[in-house]
Design a protein around this motif. Structure first.
Motif, PDB file in Angstrom:
ATOM      1  N   ILE A  86       2.236   7.715   6.294  1.00 55.24           N
ATOM      2  CA  ILE A  86       2.797   7.775   4.942  1.00 55.24           C
ATOM      3  C   ILE A  86       2.359   6.552   4.137  1.00 55.24           C
ATOM      4  O   ILE A  86       1.986   6.668   2.974  1.00 55.24           O
ATOM      5  CB  ILE A  86       4.336   7.896   4.983  1.00 55.24           C
ATOM      6  N   CYS A  87       2.371   5.392   4.750  1.00 54.79           N
ATOM      7  CA  CYS A  87       1.974   4.163   4.047  1.00 54.79           C
ATOM      8  C   CYS A  87       0.536   4.260   3.546  1.00 54.79           C
ATOM      9  O   CYS A  87       0.243   3.916   2.402  1.00 54.79           O
ATOM     10  CB  CYS A  87       2.152   2.951   4.947  1.00 54.79           C
ATOM     11  N   ALA A  88      -0.364   4.741   4.394  1.00 54.32           N
ATOM     12  CA  ALA A  88      -1.769   4.874   4.008  1.00 54.32           C
ATOM     13  C   ALA A  88      -1.939   5.916   2.910  1.00 54.32           C
ATOM     14  O   ALA A  88      -2.742   5.734   1.989  1.00 54.32           O
ATOM     15  CB  ALA A  88      -2.606   5.244   5.219  1.00 54.32           C
ATOM     16  N   ASN A  89      -1.183   6.980   2.995  1.00 52.27           N
ATOM     17  CA  ASN A  89      -1.271   8.042   1.994  1.00 52.27           C
ATOM     18  C   ASN A  89      -0.766   7.584   0.626  1.00 52.27           C
ATOM     19  O   ASN A  89      -1.305   7.966  -0.404  1.00 52.27           O
ATOM     20  CB  ASN A  89      -0.472   9.261   2.458  1.00 52.27           C
ATOM     21  N   GLU A  90       0.254   6.734   0.611  1.00 50.24           N
ATOM     22  CA  GLU A  90       0.870   6.301  -0.639  1.00 50.24           C
ATOM     23  C   GLU A  90       0.281   5.017  -1.216  1.00 50.24           C
ATOM     24  O   GLU A  90       0.590   4.658  -2.345  1.00 50.24           O
ATOM     25  CB  GLU A  90       2.372   6.112  -0.450  1.00 50.24           C
ATOM     26  N   CYS A  91      -0.547   4.331  -0.475  1.00 47.56           N
ATOM     27  CA  CYS A  91      -1.116   3.058  -0.946  1.00 47.56           C
ATOM     28  C   CYS A  91      -2.057   3.306  -2.134  1.00 47.56           C
ATOM     29  O   CYS A  91      -3.084   3.964  -1.989  1.00 47.56           O
ATOM     30  CB  CYS A  91      -1.883   2.366   0.181  1.00 47.56           C
ATOM     31  N   PRO A  92      -1.718   2.762  -3.318  1.00 41.90           N
ATOM     32  CA  PRO A  92      -2.555   3.003  -4.491  1.00 41.90           C
ATOM     33  C   PRO A  92      -3.901   2.275  -4.442  1.00 41.90           C
ATOM     34  O   PRO A  92      -4.841   2.659  -5.126  1.00 41.90           O
ATOM     35  CB  PRO A  92      -1.701   2.476  -5.652  1.00 41.90           C
ATOM     36  N   ALA A  93      -4.021   1.257  -3.610  1.00 43.47           N
ATOM     37  CA  ALA A  93      -5.259   0.479  -3.514  1.00 43.47           C
ATOM     38  C   ALA A  93      -6.141   0.947  -2.358  1.00 43.47           C
ATOM     39  O   ALA A  93      -7.206   0.387  -2.136  1.00 43.47           O
ATOM     40  CB  ALA A  93      -4.932  -1.002  -3.351  1.00 43.47           C
ATOM     41  N   ASP A  94      -5.690   1.954  -1.615  1.00 47.72           N
ATOM     42  CA  ASP A  94      -6.426   2.453  -0.441  1.00 47.72           C
ATOM     43  C   ASP A  94      -6.712   1.308   0.537  1.00 47.72           C
ATOM     44  O   ASP A  94      -7.815   1.181   1.069  1.00 47.72           O
ATOM     45  CB  ASP A  94      -7.714   3.148  -0.876  1.00 47.72           C
ATOM     46  N   ALA A  95      -5.695   0.459   0.739  1.00 47.99           N
ATOM     47  CA  ALA A  95      -5.848  -0.739   1.564  1.00 47.99           C
ATOM     48  C   ALA A  95      -5.326  -0.572   2.986  1.00 47.99           C
ATOM     49  O   ALA A  95      -5.243  -1.548   3.723  1.00 47.99           O
ATOM     50  CB  ALA A  95      -5.136  -1.913   0.890  1.00 47.99           C
ATOM     51  N   ILE A  96      -4.977   0.647   3.363  1.00 50.63           N
ATOM     52  CA  ILE A  96      -4.478   0.889   4.720  1.00 50.63           C
ATOM     53  C   ILE A  96      -5.311   2.005   5.335  1.00 50.63           C
ATOM     54  O   ILE A  96      -5.443   3.088   4.774  1.00 50.63           O
ATOM     55  CB  ILE A  96      -2.985   1.291   4.711  1.00 50.63           C
ATOM     56  N   GLU A  97      -5.867   1.718   6.487  1.00 47.75           N
ATOM     57  CA  GLU A  97      -6.689   2.689   7.198  1.00 47.75           C
ATOM     58  C   GLU A  97      -5.976   3.106   8.482  1.00 47.75           C
ATOM     59  O   GLU A  97      -5.458   2.260   9.208  1.00 47.75           O
ATOM     60  CB  GLU A  97      -8.039   2.050   7.528  1.00 47.75           C
ATOM     61  N   MET A  98      -5.951   4.392   8.745  1.00 54.06           N
ATOM     62  CA  MET A  98      -5.351   4.901   9.982  1.00 54.06           C
ATOM     63  C   MET A  98      -6.481   5.028  11.009  1.00 54.06           C
ATOM     64  O   MET A  98      -7.454   5.741  10.785  1.00 54.06           O
ATOM     65  CB  MET A  98      -4.699   6.255   9.745  1.00 54.06           C
ATOM     66  N   ILE A  99      -6.350   4.296  12.115  1.00 58.51           N
ATOM     67  CA  ILE A  99      -7.362   4.347  13.155  1.00 58.51           C
ATOM     68  C   ILE A  99      -6.747   4.931  14.436  1.00 58.51           C
ATOM     69  O   ILE A  99      -5.551   4.829  14.659  1.00 58.51           O
ATOM     70  CB  ILE A  99      -7.985   2.972  13.433  1.00 58.51           C
ATOM     71  N   LEU A 100      -7.581   5.526  15.255  1.00 61.46           N
ATOM     72  CA  LEU A 100      -7.140   6.109  16.493  1.00 61.46           C
ATOM     73  C   LEU A 100      -6.592   5.043  17.425  1.00 61.46           C
ATOM     74  O   LEU A 100      -7.210   3.995  17.626  1.00 61.46           O
ATOM     75  CB  LEU A 100      -8.295   6.858  17.176  1.00 61.46           C
ATOM     76  N   GLU A 101      -5.415   5.278  17.954  1.00 60.24           N
ATOM     77  CA  GLU A 101      -4.763   4.336  18.862  1.00 60.24           C
ATOM     78  C   GLU A 101      -5.417   4.446  20.229  1.00 60.24           C
ATOM     79  O   GLU A 101      -5.515   5.526  20.790  1.00 60.24           O
ATOM     80  CB  GLU A 101      -3.269   4.652  18.965  1.00 60.24           C
ATOM     81  N   GLU A 102      -5.877   3.326  20.751  1.00 58.70           N
ATOM     82  CA  GLU A 102      -6.468   3.314  22.082  1.00 58.70           C
ATOM     83  C   GLU A 102      -5.415   2.894  23.074  1.00 58.70           C
ATOM     84  O   GLU A 102      -4.772   1.877  22.912  1.00 58.70           O
ATOM     85  CB  GLU A 102      -7.668   2.371  22.107  1.00 58.70           C
ATOM     86  N   LYS A 103      -5.223   3.721  24.091  1.00 58.92           N
ATOM     87  CA  LYS A 103      -4.171   3.435  25.080  1.00 58.92           C
ATOM     88  C   LYS A 103      -4.769   3.149  26.420  1.00 58.92           C
ATOM     89  O   LYS A 103      -5.789   3.491  26.794  1.00 58.92           O
ATOM     90  CB  LYS A 103      -3.209   4.604  25.164  1.00 58.92           C
TER      91      LYS A 103
END
Length: 95
Positions: free
Chosen positions: A78-95
């Motif tokens: 949600i944070c990445a989707n709502e960020c107006p500056a496109d400053a959050i990237e969702m990356i694959l979590e490595e476990k």
């Protein structure tokens, strides 16, 4: 005497894990498949990410930027989707 919810197997009044506001008691960060990562060069410090986070995992830093408490972040994006500056990237979590 059972309530209608108890008869239907929906007795949420006794649930100790699912009560409203229980996120801070339960470290649920291990559930996520993706995790948010800030691109600080793009961040405008608007704070929208903190406002929209349903898990309260976004915390302000002293310099005005924000950081994640990954113990609680479920990676919903949600944070990445709502960020107006496109400053959050969702990356694959490595476990």
């Amino acid at each position: 005497m059972k309530t209608d919810e108890e008869k239907n197997g929906l007795n949420i009044s006794r649930c100790r894990t699912c009560k409203p506001g229980s996120t801070l008691k339960n470290k649920t960060g291990g559930w996520r498949n993706f995790r948010p990562v800030y691109i600080y060069e793009k961040c405008t410090k608007c704070g929208i990410c903190e406002i929209v986070c349903p898990d309260m995992s976004v915390k302000p830093r002293e310099d005005g930027f924000f950081e994640y408490d990954y113990d609680y972040c479920k990676g919903c994006g949600i944070c990445a989707n709502e960020c107006p500056a496109d400053a959050i990237e969702m990356i694959l979590e490595e476990k």
